[in-house]
Design an enzyme around this catalytic site. Structure first.
Site, PDB file in Angstrom:
ATOM      1  N   ASP A   1      57.458  28.631  43.441  1.00 60.53           N
ATOM      2  CA  ASP A   1      56.232  29.285  43.885  1.00 60.53           C
ATOM      3  C   ASP A   1      55.048  28.496  43.333  1.00 60.53           C
ATOM      4  O   ASP A   1      54.983  28.226  42.125  1.00 60.53           O
ATOM      5  CB  ASP A   1      56.175  30.729  43.373  1.00 60.53           C
ATOM      6  CG  ASP A   1      57.155  31.640  44.104  1.00 60.53           C
ATOM      7  OD1 ASP A   1      57.836  31.155  45.024  1.00 60.53           O
ATOM      8  OD2 ASP A   1      57.234  32.822  43.749  1.00 60.53           O
TER       9      ASP A   1
ATOM     10  N   ASP B   1      59.232  41.419  53.741  1.00 56.79           N
ATOM     11  CA  ASP B   1      59.084  41.874  52.360  1.00 56.79           C
ATOM     12  C   ASP B   1      58.831  43.376  52.385  1.00 56.79           C
ATOM     13  O   ASP B   1      57.976  43.843  53.150  1.00 56.79           O
ATOM     14  CB  ASP B   1      57.911  41.160  51.684  1.00 56.79           C
ATOM     15  CG  ASP B   1      58.018  39.644  51.822  1.00 56.79           C
ATOM     16  OD1 ASP B   1      59.139  39.122  51.765  1.00 56.79           O
ATOM     17  OD2 ASP B   1      56.980  38.984  52.011  1.00 56.79           O
TER      18      ASP B   1
END
Length: 238
Positions: free
Chosen positions: A8, A127
């Protein structure tokens, strides 16, 4: 089943978040490309990349680091975070990204995503918070059930669906196998589990389902609760 180590990117650094909250970012490397190279050396085939700044800004924000990663490893790359239009998709594909992840836009404009599937390798990112789709870098919870969104892409030509239980993400509390299977069965599409992976037990649980096509590993590697070499050996012998 593929294991996809994750990097990330926040402000050019390799970080991990907890519950997707930017202010929880823990820095693991100042040179993300070096981490990517380590994953390659361990035997990984894929790398899962997220432009965290881009996810909140709605436009690419870590291009320099993404280019460095592409130039310094031969991994297949999938990338998400703030991708909202075809120009950005094309830009990333021209850069050498194998698969582009579309998240928030999949809820807001599913027809756009379906159109992009005809020309590009697209992964839909679903998500969820308490079973409902989270958008805008997980800052908002929608009224759409994650399984309903998965059904909408059942025959759309997407390469895969990545499903993340936001409540598990970055917690090392164990992967949500049931949620992953719900998404896989609702969509009929290759489904990649994300969020909460802690150790080899999680890898084995997902393998045992015979229905999960991949798993994203992040904090478990960075915090040393999962030996990636052992995980690769396990999946390669099944």
């Amino acid at each position: 089943m593929d294991i996809l180590p994750a990097i990330d990117l926040k402000d050019g650094l390799a970080v991990r978040l907890t519950h997707g909250l930017m202010d929880t970012a823990k820095i693991y490397s100042n040179e993300p490309w070096q981490v990517a190279k380590q994953f390659e050396d361990m035997g990984s085939k894929w790398l899962h990349l997220v432009d965290l700044n881009g996810a909140f800004a709605g436009e690419p924000k870590n291009i320099d680091q993404i280019e460095k990663i592409r130039q310094n490893c031969n991994l297949k790359l999938e990338l998400g975070g703030g991708i909202r239009d075809e120009d950005t998709i094309r830009r990333y594909c021209d850069l050498g990204i194998q698969r582009v992840i579309l998240g928030s836009i999949a809820l807001k404009n599913p027809e756009f995503v379906k159109k992009m599937c005809k020309s590009y390798s697209i992964v839909v990112g679903i998500d969820a918070i308490d079973g409902y789709v989270a958008v805008e870098g997980w800052a908002q919870k929608s009224t759409m059930k994650a399984t309903d969104l998965a059904k909408d892409f059942a025959n759309a030509g997407v390469d895969a669906i990545i499903c993340t239980d936001v409540g598990k993400d970055g917690t090392l509390s164990g992967v949500n196998v049931d949620f992953t299977l719900e998404i896989a069965r609702a969509s009929g599409v290759d489904t990649i589990a994300s969020g909460g992976v802690k150790d080899m037990n999680d890898i084995q649980l997902l393998l045992d389902t015979k229905e999960v096509s991949g798993v994203i590993v992040g904090k478990a590697y960075y915090e040393g609760t999962l030996d990636l070499m052992d995980a690769f050996k396990l999946v390669n012998t099944n």
